[in-house]
Design an enzyme around this catalytic site. Structure first.
Site, mmCIF file in Angstrom:
data_model
loop_
_atom_site.group_PDB
_atom_site.id
_atom_site.type_symbol
_atom_site.label_atom_id
_atom_site.label_comp_id
_atom_site.label_asym_id
_atom_site.label_seq_id
_atom_site.Cartn_x
_atom_site.Cartn_y
_atom_site.Cartn_z
ATOM 1 N N PRO A 135 38.472 -24.530 69.369
ATOM 2 C CA PRO A 135 39.310 -23.121 69.506
ATOM 3 C C PRO A 135 38.481 -21.878 69.259
ATOM 4 C CG PRO A 135 39.799 -24.266 67.087
ATOM 5 C CD PRO A 135 38.618 -25.039 68.101
ATOM 6 N N SER A 149 44.867 -5.061 54.846
ATOM 7 C CA SER A 149 46.805 -4.972 53.745
ATOM 8 C C SER A 149 46.002 -5.168 52.218
ATOM 9 C CB SER A 149 46.964 -5.280 54.494
ATOM 10 O OG SER A 149 47.917 -5.023 55.835
ATOM 11 N N GLU A 182 31.914 -16.371 73.483
ATOM 12 C CA GLU A 182 31.407 -17.150 74.560
ATOM 13 C C GLU A 182 30.411 -15.695 75.193
ATOM 14 O OE1 GLU A 182 31.926 -19.216 76.025
ATOM 15 O OE2 GLU A 182 33.610 -19.785 75.148
#
Length: 847
Positions: free
Chosen positions: A508, A308, A216
């Site tokens: 999303p 990782s 945003e």
């Protein structure tokens, strides 16, 4: 000599403790004066007699039904033998608390919003944030959902009894850790909810993200088009998924319906038209406000910098068996994030790294299989712009009606001050995190019920791949990559978790509308999550990369969530070499500091530099790069030149855009160009190699530039900068002068950490060193397991630190040198065939 070493450690700890007392007695900065906490009676002095290690002893332990045994290695590793599974977890709780109670208590305080009770007003913002986010609410709901007598219910109850047995002993002896002597505050009794809170703190560090807020801010400054191009859904650089497909498209799993009370219409329930949608600038301002609050917290509070590694091989490369390597990269600390332990009972024979505060083993091996974890890096956090009105205080508009927000009240105890009240508003989407300019609520998968502990305990008991995979079916959050190898020569990987899906056209990765149009439609079913077993190439590697190809039919997250794949390239190249691999080969790879991004871009830089147009110092620097093997070794001057050049190159390209478009990097550290954001690195790599005339190289309103021109400028400035810092001779600009590692104390107390010390690596080498040039992030645990046949396996492991949190203990930093040098120790055999060589406790019922 052992006494001399211990005495030196003790003297160092006492000197540091004295310095802390002088400092804290008067107060300093955010640390308030402790006053009477320093009194000789009942203060810090009562912790001076605490036993810093283990010796042969017989002890009585309440909650135990039959005698048990605890043995230790000389290095401090513990093995528990118990007659029942319940007794096993009682003793595990006791042993872990005896060596890590302050660490456990700080973790539960962090997640429960009770740091201020110990540390005073300086921690209020942290407590408010955690109570809003809701780890404590979720842990309480999770505990309430477990059936009494179930495996998890029994394990949590037993573990708490063991912890409380140690707390009771501390209360009787007064040998509290120094932090409690300094403050006069004592830890409360341990509960099963506390273990779930500790687990959710781990989940928050892995899974809670602010990426949609960052998006945003970018939309509000760079605009939609440029934001989408520079922060795309799929990276423009080559990706190497561990699951290449083909993929299954299955019906979505349903999601729970919103809470009926929270969703109920208000008394004035007649449908009403919502007010006009909030402007993009209002959303960006609200995002900036929340990000600024997060930036003030005394810890990260969100997912960041996870690198990782876990890989497995079988077939000819493993000599007909299988091998697994794992090294989760998170913040390195004293004490460690992990507590190594071996657990033996009728139902469990497992060895590995446990999470201090929770029962079981999170990563390790049992008699038949082994596993390690990497962060799936998918999007598990979603933000909703709730429609509110000044005329309807405490209400929000959802699915055609105004609804009343649910309110939860907390009272935060504050050491040295009055308690502080906090009201948290909840909508159907989750807790409201800010109401400034725009009401933003967060839907975070870590707040949903997840039987992760049950999954881990089932993994601990699994005997084959079928049981291992079934154990993970109800794992929800954080989404993780489990890499697996077993004693029958099998290897596999799977990424269980909750992966929300949304209606077509929904974005999303941004803050979404909260009025009802952007609700989750379901989650990816377990049988369709990324997974692979015994691939034809005999190699599986997970390095936080996107696990699947672009034709995967479900949404996982945008490019910025996933690793660019530089470590993946190095690992696959090494594992693809001819010959049979050995554990020594795996250990060398875990400690590899090859920078694959440098291997890709340095040739382009050399091609851009006109050797005849360089001065003598620049030519010397160029020649160092030309002869370089692209390893970030501590003694490499080329590594310093590369790093300084890359930082300047990225800043030269994007800095003018940031300035011209007012990108608010001060509100979000992930937008600070000195952090080399992943999407911008990927874009820069792609443009340099395939689109050198991209418009991004030309600053807004400036003279046209291309990639070679910017590289020449950045290189020249890098040489000047290094000469100013380290002198005129490029051969002396070694990486160790610029780069160091530090293992920090969890309390932040100066002098109780390790380092900083000059070291190699960078954020995207296999042996990762993330963060700033003084890195406190990297391999928190290194493990290698080799299987040669049914029931025949051997393993090694090491982590940076030791088993004890007590600075006076020889087990506080004893493993650091081994970790630095890549010299792991044998991971105890969970079958019990080999005995540990240190002290032994005989544990009897009673107490």
């Amino acid at each position: 000599m052992a006494w001399v070493r211990r005495s030196g450690n003790l003297l160092c700890a006492l000197v540091v403790a004295l310095a802390m007392m002088l400092l804290l007695g008067a107060g300093y900065g955010p640390v308030p004066a402790l006053g009477r906490a320093l009194a000789p009676a009942g203060g810090v002095w009562d912790s001076a007699g605490a036993d810093p290690t283990a010796h042969d002893e017989t002890l009585d332990l309440s909650g135990l039904s039959r005698p048990a045994k605890v043995t230790f290695s000389r290095d401090g590793y513990a093995a528990v033998d118990a007659a029942s599974d319940r007794d096993l977890f009682v003793v595990q709780g006791y042993v872990t608390a005896r060596f890590r109670i302050a660490q456990m208590d700080l973790a539960r305080r962090l997640g429960s919003g009770r740091l201020s009770e110990l540390n005073g007003p300086a921690q209020l913002e942290s407590d408010r944030f955690e109570l809003r986010l809701g780890l404590l609410r979720s842990a309480r709901a999770e505990w309430a959902a477990y059936e009494p007598g179930s495996t998890v219910h029994e394990a949590l109850t037993a573990y708490a009894e063991g912890v409380n047995a140690w707390l009771q002993r501390l209360g009787e002896t007064g040998e509290w850790p120094v932090i409690y002597g300094l403050t006069g505050v004592r830890p409360q009794r341990w509960t099963p909810v506390d273990s779930l809170v500790v687990q959710k703190v781990f989940t928050q560090q892995m899974d809670f993200s602010t990426a949609p807020l960052t998006y945003e801010l970018l939309r509000g400054s760079l605009g939609q088009k440029r934001t989408a191009e520079w922060f795309p859904h799929h990276a423009p650089t080559p990706q190497q998924p561990y699951d290449p497909g083909p993929y299954r498209t299955l019906p979505l799993d349903p999601v729970p319906t919103p809470d009926a009370n929270a969703a109920a219409p208000t008394a004035a329930a007649a449908p009403a038209s919502p007010e006009p949608a909030a402007s993009p600038s209002a959303t960006a301002q609200a995002a900036g406000q929340l990000l600024a609050e997060l930036g003030q917290l005394p810890y990260a509070g969100r997912q960041e910098r996870f690198n990782s590694n876990a890989w497995a091989v079988n077939g000819p490369a493993a000599g007909g068996g299988s091998m697994l390597a794992g090294d989760p990269h998170i913040g390195v600390s004293l004490p460690s994030s992990w507590f190594q332990i071996t657990l033996r009972s009728p139902g469990y024979r497992v060895s590995g790294g446990s999470l201090p505060g929770a029962p079981g083993v999170v990563l390790g091996r049992n008699e038949h299989l082994s596993w390690s974890l990497t962060n799936a890096s998918s999007q598990g956090t979603f933000y909703y712009k709730e429609k509110t009105s000044a005329d309807r205080p405490g209400a929000y508009y959802w699915k055609g009606a105004w609804r009343q927000m649910e309110k939860v009240h907390y009272t935060i105890p504050v050491r040295g001050a009055d308690p502080v009240g906090l009201d948290v508003d909840l909508t159907v989407h989750g807790p409201v995190m800010t109401m400034k300019k725009q009401t933003l609520a967060v839907t975070w998968m870590g707040n949903r019920r997840s039987d992760d502990l049950g999954a881990i305990l089932r993994v601990n008991r699994a005997r084959n791949h079928t049981e291992f995979r079934a154990a993970l079916r109800n794992w929800r959050a954080p989404a993780m990559n489990f890499v697996y190898a077993d004693d029958k020569g099998g290897i596999a990987a799977i990424s269980p978790g909750t992966y929300p899906q949304f209606p077509a056209g929904t974005e999303p990765w941004r803050a979404m509308s909260g009025t009802g149009d952007d609700e989750m439609t379901g989650t990816i079913p377990f049988d369709a999550v990324p997974q692979v077993r015994n691939p034809p190439g005999h190699v599986i590697s997970s390095t936080n990369q996107r696990q699947v190809g672009e034709d995967y039919p479900y949404y996982l997250g945008t490019a910025g969530y996933f690793d660019p794949g530089h470590r993946q390239s190095v690992i696959l190249d090494r594992l693809g070499e001819d010959g049979t691999l050995t554990p020594a080969d795996f250990a060398a790879l875990q400690n590899d500091v090859t920078d694959e991004l440098a291997a890709r871009l340095v040739p382009a830089l050399l091609a851009a530099l006109d050797k005849d147009g360089l001065n003598a110092r620049q030519r010397a620097a160029r020649d160092l790069l030309a002869a370089w093997d692209h390893t970030m070794d501590v003694g490499s001057p080329a590594a310093s030149i590369w790093w300084t050049f890359l930082s300047g190159y990225l800043s030269d390209v994007f800095g003018p855009w940031w300035d011209a478009q007012d990108v608010p990097a001060d509100e979000d550290r992930s937008l600070d160009l000195t952090s080399l954001p992943i999407p911008l690195r990927e874009a820069l790599e792609h443009w340099t190699l395939h689109d050198p005339d991209n418009e991004a190289f030309t600053p807004p309103g400036g003279v046209r530039r291309d990639a070679p021109a910017v590289m020449r400028s950045a290189f020249g400035r890098a040489v000047d900068d290094l000469a100013d810092r380290f002198g005129p001779r490029p051969a002396t600009w070694t990486w160790g002068k610029l780069h160091s590692r530090e293992i920090v104390a969890i309390t932040g107390a100066p002098g109780l950490g390790y380092g900083p010390y000059a070291d190699g690596g960078d954020p995207w080498t296999v042996n990762a060193a993330g963060g700033d040039l003084t890195s406190d992030f990297g391999p928190s645990w290194r493990m290698i397991v080799r299987w040669t046949g049914p029931g025949r396996g051997s393993a090694t492991a090491v982590y940076p630190g030791g088993q004890s949190e007590n600075p006076a203990s020889p087990w506080y930093t004893n493993l650091v040198a081994r970790w630095r040098d890549g010299r792991a120790l044998p991971l105890p055999d969970p079958s019990g065939r080999s005995a540990l060589d240190g002290a032994a406790w005989t544990v009897r019922p009673g107490g």
